[in-house]
Design an enzyme around this catalytic site. Structure first.
Site, PDB file in Angstrom:
ATOM      1  N   GLU A  61       0.843  -1.195   0.000  1.00 55.12           N
ATOM      2  CA  GLU A  61       0.000   0.000   0.000  1.00 55.12           C
ATOM      3  C   GLU A  61       0.879   1.245   0.000  1.00 55.12           C
ATOM      4  OE1 GLU A  61      -3.216   0.131   2.888  1.00 55.12           O
ATOM      5  OE2 GLU A  61      -3.390   2.286   2.714  1.00 55.12           O
ATOM      6  N   ARG A  76      -7.544   2.506  13.218  1.00 52.44           N
ATOM      7  CA  ARG A  76      -8.466   1.373  13.032  1.00 52.44           C
ATOM      8  C   ARG A  76      -8.464   0.459  14.253  1.00 52.44           C
ATOM      9  NH1 ARG A  76     -11.781  -0.744   8.998  1.00 52.44           N
ATOM     10  NH2 ARG A  76     -11.143   0.629   7.310  1.00 52.44           N
ATOM     11  N   ARG A 126      -3.532  -6.872   6.022  1.00 49.88           N
ATOM     12  CA  ARG A 126      -4.905  -7.376   6.113  1.00 49.88           C
ATOM     13  C   ARG A 126      -5.508  -7.235   7.525  1.00 49.88           C
ATOM     14  NH1 ARG A 126      -5.997 -12.824   2.682  1.00 49.88           N
ATOM     15  NH2 ARG A 126      -8.025 -12.290   1.886  1.00 49.88           N
ATOM     16  N   THR A 163     -10.709   4.794   6.833  1.00 46.26           N
ATOM     17  CA  THR A 163     -11.073   5.615   7.995  1.00 46.26           C
ATOM     18  C   THR A 163     -10.793   7.095   7.722  1.00 46.26           C
ATOM     19  OG1 THR A 163      -8.924   5.200   8.994  1.00 46.26           O
ATOM     20  CG2 THR A 163     -10.719   3.721   9.601  1.00 46.26           C
ATOM     21  N   ALA A 168      -8.201  -1.365   2.356  1.00 46.52           N
ATOM     22  CA  ALA A 168      -9.368  -1.199   3.219  1.00 46.52           C
ATOM     23  C   ALA A 168     -10.558  -2.042   2.730  1.00 46.52           C
ATOM     24  CB  ALA A 168      -9.760   0.281   3.342  1.00 46.52           C
ATOM     25  N   GLU A 207     -10.703  -8.223   3.890  1.00 44.65           N
ATOM     26  CA  GLU A 207     -10.030  -8.329   5.188  1.00 44.65           C
ATOM     27  C   GLU A 207     -10.837  -9.016   6.302  1.00 44.65           C
ATOM     28  OE1 GLU A 207      -9.373  -4.015   4.781  1.00 44.65           O
ATOM     29  OE2 GLU A 207      -7.534  -4.392   5.874  1.00 44.65           O
TER      30      GLU A 207
HETATM   31  N1  MTE Z   1      -6.295 -11.525  -1.741  1.00 48.27           N
HETATM   32  C1  MTE Z   1      -5.235 -11.891  -2.494  1.00 48.27           C
HETATM   33  N2  MTE Z   1      -5.309 -13.004  -3.229  1.00 48.27           N
HETATM   34  N3  MTE Z   1      -4.077 -11.157  -2.506  1.00 48.27           N
HETATM   35  C2  MTE Z   1      -3.944 -10.016  -1.736  1.00 48.27           C
HETATM   36  O1  MTE Z   1      -2.898  -9.373  -1.766  1.00 48.27           O
HETATM   37  N4  MTE Z   1      -5.022  -8.490  -0.133  1.00 48.27           N
HETATM   38  C3  MTE Z   1      -6.040  -8.353   0.916  1.00 48.27           C
HETATM   39  C4  MTE Z   1      -7.414  -8.769   0.379  1.00 48.27           C
HETATM   40  N5  MTE Z   1      -7.328 -10.044  -0.287  1.00 48.27           N
HETATM   41  C5  MTE Z   1      -5.059  -9.606  -0.927  1.00 48.27           C
HETATM   42  C6  MTE Z   1      -6.243 -10.400  -0.987  1.00 48.27           C
HETATM   43  C7  MTE Z   1      -6.160  -7.006   1.451  1.00 48.27           C
HETATM   44  S1  MTE Z   1      -5.090  -6.527   2.653  1.00 48.27           S
HETATM   45  C8  MTE Z   1      -7.128  -6.136   1.035  1.00 48.27           C
HETATM   46  S2  MTE Z   1      -7.291  -4.614   1.718  1.00 48.27           S
HETATM   47  C9  MTE Z   1      -8.075  -6.492  -0.029  1.00 48.27           C
HETATM   48  O2  MTE Z   1      -7.829  -7.783  -0.555  1.00 48.27           O
HETATM   49  C10 MTE Z   1      -7.959  -5.461  -1.154  1.00 48.27           C
HETATM   50  O3  MTE Z   1      -8.741  -5.749  -2.239  1.00 48.27           O
HETATM   51  P1  MTE Z   1     -10.310  -5.361  -2.333  1.00 48.27           P
HETATM   52  O4  MTE Z   1     -10.432  -3.990  -1.751  1.00 48.27           O
HETATM   53  O5  MTE Z   1     -10.586  -5.426  -3.752  1.00 48.27           O
HETATM   54  O6  MTE Z   1     -11.015  -6.383  -1.501  1.00 48.27           O
HETATM   55  N1  HPA Z   2      -7.605   0.788   5.735  1.00 49.52           N
HETATM   56  C1  HPA Z   2      -6.639   0.352   4.922  1.00 49.52           C
HETATM   57  N2  HPA Z   2      -5.734   1.122   4.389  1.00 49.52           N
HETATM   58  C2  HPA Z   2      -5.788   2.418   4.679  1.00 49.52           C
HETATM   59  C3  HPA Z   2      -6.770   2.940   5.516  1.00 49.52           C
HETATM   60  C4  HPA Z   2      -7.735   2.088   6.059  1.00 49.52           C
HETATM   61  O1  HPA Z   2      -8.640   2.471   6.811  1.00 49.52           O
HETATM   62  N3  HPA Z   2      -6.546   4.252   5.621  1.00 49.52           N
HETATM   63  C5  HPA Z   2      -5.464   4.503   4.878  1.00 49.52           C
HETATM   64  N4  HPA Z   2      -5.001   3.401   4.305  1.00 49.52           N
HETATM   65 MO1  MOS Z   3      -5.306  -4.037   2.974  1.00 51.06          MO
HETATM   66  S1  MOS Z   3      -4.210  -4.104   4.683  1.00 51.06           S
HETATM   67  O1  MOS Z   3      -6.128  -2.571   3.501  1.00 51.06           O
HETATM   68  O2  MOS Z   3      -4.146  -3.500   1.878  1.00 51.06           O
END
Ligand code: MTE
Ligand code: HPA
Ligand code: MOS
Length: 752
Positions: free
Chosen positions: A226, A304, A336, A434, A503, A706
């Protein structure tokens, strides 16, 4: 609907950073990092290294053409260390050579000397010394001071949770090269292309419009990319800008593990008070977040933690304080759950100990304190469409919790060296960044003359299936075959000012932007069809690749409609912009409505413990989860399974260890154990709670990335439950991960 990428993934055709065909003349870069965790650089001589044949240039802070100061939230981190180093592995120089081997050889020729300073790796010690990254914050509701006198029963304790290595299969890296007009194009393995663009722009000292960032996909991010991809991308870009050559930087696994931040370890103290009828009256906790050497995302993560410190419970008197402590570890970062798991582990521990002391099952307390409709969270938001009670009761009924209980009792009576344990893990997770301003996204949709569609969004595909979901949204709006739709790479020149894909909100934010763009195009196409078919717009419907007039199929197919609309000079491109409505948060009061909605669920985790060896197997994770109206049950189930295993890994086996000098001991996969197929649960059963789903979720399909990670916390308590059965002298303690070594010690702990 399967994931649109799966065939290319399993046949090796998907292009990751390391698969990009490199240009002639590409140079390779390797980062030279600090060998000590804290000290002053008293001597640095790179001349011998620079003389090595094949070395093109060695960059230090002195070569930075813009500013050397980086940091996503606070600019408190140098790209290259200047006079001091604050963690082992901190980048000091970048060696750019004809190949990686030469660059690595050059490292051995760098002459560096340090004056070593005291190393702090414990957040509590950092706090005592006044080493904080930002001022502490407190969330409160009710009147904690006067609440204790109303409690019939009070319990206190300490809770510790460890860090976690992201272990994305693809390590951090970037490929940068000069393009026209003094611009630089960067292919980066990042969740935040705009963060990369902004950082590179600052480091190079050129405007953002001269930096183009492109991301096809990631081999996993899990939060680790990120923010932390930005520094490495900026290094590659800087070298490319200075040398006017293509430069590739792809971290070696050992460097990645050493140089990048991980999940934050937390250490916490708590006090919990209950009434005679087991209502939690008061909860107070202080959490010390181990932030590492720079702020990175720690301020947002600690926020968070505050939001989720009461998990799925309503506690009328709550006071939570977090300290973000500065230590000599790599800056810890998003992972995550983003601070929520650490907070939830504390409240669950508090409940488990209270139950143990009262001699009742933990779930008796859990069940009596679940959030209900219109309860107020400690941050002021009023809980709506609360499903936690429903998830819990559905799970109890569906998986027959009484039978599980009885089977375990029977098994434990019949076996002396094997013991089974069980725990219930409820979850409540808020969806939205957030930081309210980040909750926005854009999508650019082109319909081409042949009826095929290209979609660009700000979302990054990292295995979570967001691209498939985006394609589904468009296919649904136009009612066409999904095969007509292609998801383009994420590119800052096509979609600007993106929030990172994080997020869990990637699909909600970008999907809504796609929805808005597609609905606008649909309106235009309907107008066009009405003209062609000489009727009113209300009579037109697009269905299964056909234009219907008053419900009757016409000769106008999707393809005909598109080409005719094009010839009539109708714009077939649209840019959609979405900003989550309703949400707000006032930091001066620590109150507001920060989340679009919450995700709820309950897991029953059962394990079998080998009491001779301290080893255990997770027998089953039985989940009732509120997906809303899932847009893609296959992908969502995959997210649940992956997250559960990752959560179990964090709680039971992944042990990051630094020695007192701040040196990472668990620096490879021989010393850091992640769950493999043998340690994954033997079964994961996931039942979808039947609900309509919130308006603010994409097509009422709740975010899923997450929240299920936190189900893994149940494994800790299930193992603990089995230890208690075997050893009545064991005094409950909460120090995760609960590795087999620790389990063995506790199995044979004597009453002292
Ligand atoms: N799933 C896979 N296969 N690979 C990843 O890197 N990252 C996780 C989750 N699932 C991840 C994953 C995290 S930390 C987040 S925040 C969300 O996917 C981000 O994707 P989304 O917002 O589309 O759910
Ligand atoms: N979640 C995940 N990533 C973030 C957030 C959050 O609330 N704020 C800034 N980066
Ligand atoms: Mo997920 S920790 O918000 O990339």
């Amino acid at each position: 609907m399967n994931n649109i990428d799966s065939i290319n993934h399993v046949t090796g055709k998907s292009v990751y950073l390391d698969d990009i065909l490199i240009q002639k003349g590409t140079l390779h870069a390797v980062v030279f990092g600090s060998s000590i965790a804290h000290g002053k650089i008293t001597h640095l001589d790179i001349s011998k290294a620079e003389e090595l044949l094949g070395v093109e240039k060695i960059l230090t802070y002195k070569d930075v053409t813009g500013q050397n100061q980086i940091g996503g939230i606070i600019e408190d981190e140098p790209l290259f260390a200047e006079h001091e180093v604050h963690f082992q592995g901190q980048p000091i120089a970048l060696i750019v050579a004809k190949d990686e081997h030469t660059a690595r050889k050059a490292i051995t020729l760098i002459d560096i000397k340090f004056e070593e300073f005291e190393v702090v790796i414990d957040p509590r010690i950092a706090k005592e010394k006044g080493l904080l990254l930002i001022p502490p914050r407190t969330f409160r509701i009710g009147d904690i001071k006067n609440a204790w006198s109303k409690c019939d029963y009070i319990s206190e304790g300490r809770v510790d949770s460890g860090g976690q290595e992201h272990l994305y299969i693809e390590t951090q890296g970037a490929y940068a090269y000069p393009i026209d007009n003094g611009s630089i194009k960067i292919h980066s393995s990042t969740q935040g292309p705009t963060a990369v663009q902004k950082t590179a722009s600052k480091v190079l000292g050129i405007p953002m419009n001269r930096i183009e960032v492109d991301v096809a996909r990631l081999g996993g991010g899990f939060g680790g990319k990120e923010d932390q991809a930005s520094g490495f991308a900026a290094m590659a870009a800087l070298a490319s800008y200075i040398l006017q050559r293509p430069v590739k930087l792809s971290l070696h696994r050992l460097d990645d593990m050493k140089m990048t931040g991980k999940r934050h370890p937390y250490s916490s103290d708590y006090k919990i008070g209950l009434s005679k009828d087991l209502k939690i009256i008061a909860f107070q906790t202080t959490l010390y977040q181990n932030g590492g050497a720079a702020a990175d995302l720690s301020p947002a993560i600690m926020e968070r933690t505050l939001f989720h410190s009461t998990n799925a419970y309503y506690i009328p008197n709550t006071e939570v304080t977090t300290y973000s402590c500065k230590t000599n570890l790599p800056p810890n970062t998003a992972f995550r759950g983003f601070g929520a798991p650490q907070g939830m582990f504390v409240i669950e521990s508090a409940i488990a100990r209270a139950a143990n002391e009262l001699g009742i099952p933990t779930r008796t307390i859990q069940e009596k304190n679940f959030l209900t409709e219109n309860d107020e969270f400690q941050y002021g938001q009023i809980a709506k469409s609360v499903n936690i009670g429903n998830c819990f009761s559905t799970a109890s009924r569906l998986f027959n919790i009484e039978k599980i209980d009885n089977d375990i009792k029977k098994f434990n009576q019949e076996n002396s060296l094997l013991k089974k344990g069980m725990a219930i893990m409820p979850i409540c997770f808020g969806i939205s960044f957030t930081n309210t301003s980040m909750n926005q996204a854009r999508a650019l949709v082109h319909i081409y003359q042949d009826g095929s569609i290209g979609i660009s969004t700000g979302a990054i595909e990292m295995g979570q299936g967001v691209n498939t979901k985006m394609a589904q949204v468009a296919a649904k709006v136009f009612s066409i075959n999904i095969k007509r739709i292609k998801l383009e790479s994420t590119n800052t020149s096509r979609v600007a000012n993106t929030s990172p894909t994080a997020a869990s909100s990637g699909a909600d934010l970008n999907g809504n932007a796609v929805l808005i763009a597609c609905n606008e195009l649909l309106k235009r196409l309907k107008e066009s069809a009405a003209k062609i078919l000489e009727c009113s717009i209300d009579e037109i419907k697009l269905q299964d690749e056909q234009v219907l007039k008053n419900g009757q199929v016409t000769e106008l197919s999707w393809e005909k409609l598109i080409i005719k609309s094009y010839l009539s000079r109708i714009c077939l491109s649209e840019n959609g912009h979405y900003a989550t409505p309703i949400i707000h948060f006032d930091k001066s009061k620590e109150k507001g409505h920060p989340f679009a909605y919450h995700v709820y669920g309950t897991a029953i985790v059962t394990i079998t413990l080998d009491c001779l060896r301290g080893t255990y197997e997770v027998d089953n994770v039985q989940i009732v989860h509120d997906f809303g109206n899932s847009i893609n049950p296959t992908i969502d189930k995959g997210q649940i399974e992956g997250a559960v295993v990752q959560g179990i890994g964090w709680m039971t086996m992944e042990e990051i260890s630094f020695n007192k000098d701040g040196r990472l001991l668990s620096n490879s996969l021989s010393t850091y154990k992640v769950p493999d197929i043998y340690s994954a649960p033997k079964a994961i059963e996931c039942h979808a709670l039947e609900t309509v789903g919130p308006e603010l979720a994409i097509l009422k399909s709740k975010a899923v990335g997450e929240p299920p990670f936190m189900y893994g916390i149940g494994a800790f308590f299930a193992i603990q439950n089995a230890i208690e059965t075997f050893n009545p002298n064991y005094k409950l303690d909460f120090d995760a991960p609960l590795t087999p070594e620790k389990v063995l010690m506790r199995l044979y702990e004597k009453n002292v």
